[in-house]
Design a protein around this motif. Structure first.
Motif, PDB file in Angstrom:
ATOM      1  N   VAL A 128       0.826  -1.204   0.000  1.00  7.95           N
ATOM      2  CA  VAL A 128       0.000   0.000   0.000  1.00  7.95           C
ATOM      3  C   VAL A 128       0.863   1.258   0.000  1.00  7.95           C
ATOM      4  CG1 VAL A 128      -1.820   1.200   1.293  1.00  7.95           C
ATOM      5  CG2 VAL A 128      -1.751  -1.297   1.304  1.00  7.95           C
ATOM      6  N   PRO A 129       0.542   2.231  -0.861  1.00 14.87           N
ATOM      7  CA  PRO A 129       1.248   3.511  -0.837  1.00 14.87           C
ATOM      8  C   PRO A 129       0.715   4.403   0.274  1.00 14.87           C
ATOM      9  CG  PRO A 129      -0.446   3.581  -2.508  1.00 14.87           C
ATOM     10  CD  PRO A 129      -0.484   2.194  -1.906  1.00 14.87           C
ATOM     11  N   LEU A 130       1.460   5.426   0.622  1.00 20.09           N
ATOM     12  CA  LEU A 130       0.975   6.351   1.646  1.00 20.09           C
ATOM     13  C   LEU A 130       1.702   7.679   1.565  1.00 20.09           C
ATOM     14  CD1 LEU A 130       3.369   6.149   4.052  1.00 20.09           C
ATOM     15  CD2 LEU A 130       2.224   3.980   4.392  1.00 20.09           C
ATOM     16  N   ALA A 131       1.052   8.695   2.119  1.00 20.62           N
ATOM     17  CA  ALA A 131       1.663  10.025   2.206  1.00 20.62           C
ATOM     18  C   ALA A 131       2.382  10.186   3.537  1.00 20.62           C
ATOM     19  CB  ALA A 131       0.603  11.110   2.046  1.00 20.62           C
ATOM     20  N   ALA A 132       1.787   9.630   4.599  1.00 20.31           N
ATOM     21  CA  ALA A 132       2.376   9.694   5.942  1.00 20.31           C
ATOM     22  C   ALA A 132       1.871   8.502   6.740  1.00 20.31           C
ATOM     23  CB  ALA A 132       1.996  11.004   6.639  1.00 20.31           C
ATOM     24  N   PHE A 133       2.596   8.164   7.814  1.00 20.40           N
ATOM     25  CA  PHE A 133       2.201   7.034   8.650  1.00 20.40           C
ATOM     26  C   PHE A 133       2.604   7.296  10.090  1.00 20.40           C
ATOM     27  CE2 PHE A 133       6.595   6.132   7.596  1.00 20.40           C
ATOM     28  CZ  PHE A 133       7.115   5.582   8.756  1.00 20.40           C
ATOM     29  N   ASP A 134       1.958   6.539  10.996  1.00 20.35           N
ATOM     30  CA  ASP A 134       2.415   6.533  12.383  1.00 20.35           C
ATOM     31  C   ASP A 134       2.720   5.095  12.782  1.00 20.35           C
ATOM     32  OD1 ASP A 134       0.028   5.239  13.245  1.00 20.35           O
ATOM     33  OD2 ASP A 134      -0.899   7.121  13.863  1.00 20.35           O
ATOM     34  N   VAL A 157      -6.717 -10.076   5.124  1.00 22.83           N
ATOM     35  CA  VAL A 157      -5.580  -9.966   4.202  1.00 22.83           C
ATOM     36  C   VAL A 157      -4.433  -9.310   4.952  1.00 22.83           C
ATOM     37  CG1 VAL A 157      -6.992  -9.843   2.117  1.00 22.83           C
ATOM     38  CG2 VAL A 157      -6.356  -7.743   3.300  1.00 22.83           C
ATOM     39  N   ILE A 158      -3.255  -9.428   4.417  1.00 26.58           N
ATOM     40  CA  ILE A 158      -2.080  -8.792   5.014  1.00 26.58           C
ATOM     41  C   ILE A 158      -1.818  -7.493   4.263  1.00 26.58           C
ATOM     42  CG2 ILE A 158       0.406  -9.020   5.403  1.00 26.58           C
ATOM     43  CD1 ILE A 158      -0.120 -12.105   5.490  1.00 26.58           C
ATOM     44  N   SER A 159      -1.649  -6.405   5.008  1.00 27.90           N
ATOM     45  CA  SER A 159      -1.391  -5.102   4.392  1.00 27.90           C
ATOM     46  C   SER A 159      -0.020  -4.591   4.813  1.00 27.90           C
ATOM     47  CB  SER A 159      -2.485  -4.106   4.778  1.00 27.90           C
ATOM     48  OG  SER A 159      -2.579  -3.991   6.179  1.00 27.90           O
ATOM     49  N   ILE A 160       0.738  -4.171   3.812  1.00 25.01           N
ATOM     50  CA  ILE A 160       2.107  -3.703   4.027  1.00 25.01           C
ATOM     51  C   ILE A 160       2.233  -2.316   3.411  1.00 25.01           C
ATOM     52  CG2 ILE A 160       4.548  -4.144   3.597  1.00 25.01           C
ATOM     53  CD1 ILE A 160       3.651  -7.138   3.037  1.00 25.01           C
ATOM     54  N   GLY A 161       2.412  -1.309   4.248  1.00 25.45           N
ATOM     55  CA  GLY A 161       2.654   0.034   3.752  1.00 25.45           C
ATOM     56  C   GLY A 161       4.134   0.223   3.521  1.00 25.45           C
ATOM     57  N   ASP A 178     -11.000   3.975   9.029  1.00 22.41           N
ATOM     58  CA  ASP A 178      -9.590   3.751   8.702  1.00 22.41           C
ATOM     59  C   ASP A 178      -9.154   2.354   9.126  1.00 22.41           C
ATOM     60  OD1 ASP A 178      -9.168   6.274   7.605  1.00 22.41           O
ATOM     61  OD2 ASP A 178      -8.664   7.153   9.542  1.00 22.41           O
ATOM     62  N   ARG A 179      -8.403   1.694   8.252  1.00 21.49           N
ATOM     63  CA  ARG A 179      -7.865   0.372   8.551  1.00 21.49           C
ATOM     64  C   ARG A 179      -6.381   0.488   8.863  1.00 21.49           C
ATOM     65  NH1 ARG A 179      -9.855  -4.649   6.869  1.00 21.49           N
ATOM     66  NH2 ARG A 179      -7.905  -5.302   7.819  1.00 21.49           N
ATOM     67  N   ARG A 180      -5.978  -0.116   9.958  1.00 27.61           N
ATOM     68  CA  ARG A 180      -4.568  -0.108  10.345  1.00 27.61           C
ATOM     69  C   ARG A 180      -3.807  -1.129   9.494  1.00 27.61           C
ATOM     70  NH1 ARG A 180      -3.152  -0.423  16.538  1.00 27.61           N
ATOM     71  NH2 ARG A 180      -4.812  -1.939  16.438  1.00 27.61           N
ATOM     72  N   LEU A 181      -2.605  -0.743   9.069  1.00 25.05           N
ATOM     73  CA  LEU A 181      -1.762  -1.647   8.306  1.00 25.05           C
ATOM     74  C   LEU A 181      -1.121  -2.662   9.236  1.00 25.05           C
ATOM     75  CD1 LEU A 181      -0.018   1.059   6.102  1.00 25.05           C
ATOM     76  CD2 LEU A 181      -1.855  -0.482   5.395  1.00 25.05           C
ATOM     77  N   ARG A 192       6.272  -3.748  12.815  1.00 24.85           N
ATOM     78  CA  ARG A 192       5.092  -4.614  12.962  1.00 24.85           C
ATOM     79  C   ARG A 192       4.061  -3.804  13.726  1.00 24.85           C
ATOM     80  NH1 ARG A 192       1.032  -7.204  12.209  1.00 24.85           N
ATOM     81  NH2 ARG A 192       0.727  -9.388  12.714  1.00 24.85           N
ATOM     82  N   CYS A 193       2.938  -3.501  13.114  1.00 25.63           N
ATOM     83  CA  CYS A 193       1.939  -2.611  13.717  1.00 25.63           C
ATOM     84  C   CYS A 193       0.924  -3.412  14.523  1.00 25.63           C
ATOM     85  CB  CYS A 193       1.238  -1.821  12.636  1.00 25.63           C
ATOM     86  SG  CYS A 193       2.377  -0.932  11.546  1.00 25.63           S
ATOM     87  N   GLY A 194       0.368  -2.769  15.522  1.00 22.30           N
ATOM     88  CA  GLY A 194      -0.670  -3.408  16.344  1.00 22.30           C
ATOM     89  C   GLY A 194      -0.109  -4.473  17.221  1.00 22.30           C
TER      90      GLY A 194
END
Length: 194
Positions: A128-134, A157-161, A178-181, A192-194
């Motif tokens: 997944v592309p992004l402009a900003a992340f936390d 599904v598995i999401s990778i920013g 909003d869905r967390r990656l 590794r998020c979450g």
């Protein structure tokens, strides 16, 4: 005197952050980005998710100063994993089969997509592309909500920013939709998020 101004909504804060984040990403030196993209690819290709999934994996065609997932797609293709790219059709994101060096066509929003004759696919992993992340895994995209809606629709599904480390911010103003990656990968680290 009473303050009658309304509080700024999460959507308004996100919109303001989006503009600043895109300008910041655009200001990154192209020579740096060209050096960082292979480092991001190396980290992504080392993720355990690809050993657990037979695909398909959705990449995206990079626009402007986005982190370039094409080295990742080439690596996955070399491993025999099927690939697909997103396309927006009738205001809905879908995915079509694609392999590196196959023809692509303009797809709106400045993107390139597989030819419409390519069969649709349901990805097991999304890059997944992004402009900003936390660090919690929330992202700021382009504001249309296509990825959040598709991640919700696809469910498990598995999401990778993928992004440059300079795109990290303290906190993305997240909203209910909003869905967390699952992962965020930069040239410096794998989160590794979450």
């Amino acid at each position: 005197m009473t303050d009658t101004s309304s509080p700024i909504s999460a959507a308004q804060r996100k919109s303001a952050l989006r503009g600043a984040a895109l300008a910041h990403r655009d200001a990154l030196e192209i020579d740096d980005r060209l050096e960082w993209d292979p480092l991001i690819a190396e980290r992504v290709l080392a993720l355990p998710a690809f050993g657990e999934s037979a695909g398909p994996v959705s990449a995206y065609w990079p626009m402007g100063s986005e982190a370039d997932p094409r080295p990742i797609a080439e690596g996955l293709h070399a491993q025999g994993l099927p690939l697909c790219l997103p396309a927006i059709v009738a205001k809905r994101m879908l995915f079509r089969r694609w392999a590196p060096y196959e023809p692509i066509v303009p797809g709106g929003f400045g993107t390139l997509v597989p030819q419409p004759a390519q069969p649709e696919a349901v990805p097991a992993i999304l890059i997944v592309p992004l402009a900003a992340f936390d660090r919690r895994g929330y992202r700021i995209g382009y504001g249309k909500g296509y990825y959040d809606a598709k991640l919700t629709e696809l469910g498990d599904v598995i999401s990778i920013g993928i992004a440059y480390a300079a795109q990290e911010i303290d906190a993305v103003p997240d909203e209910a939709h909003d869905r967390r990656l699952d992962w965020i990968v930069t040239e410096r680290e794998t989160i590794r998020c979450g």
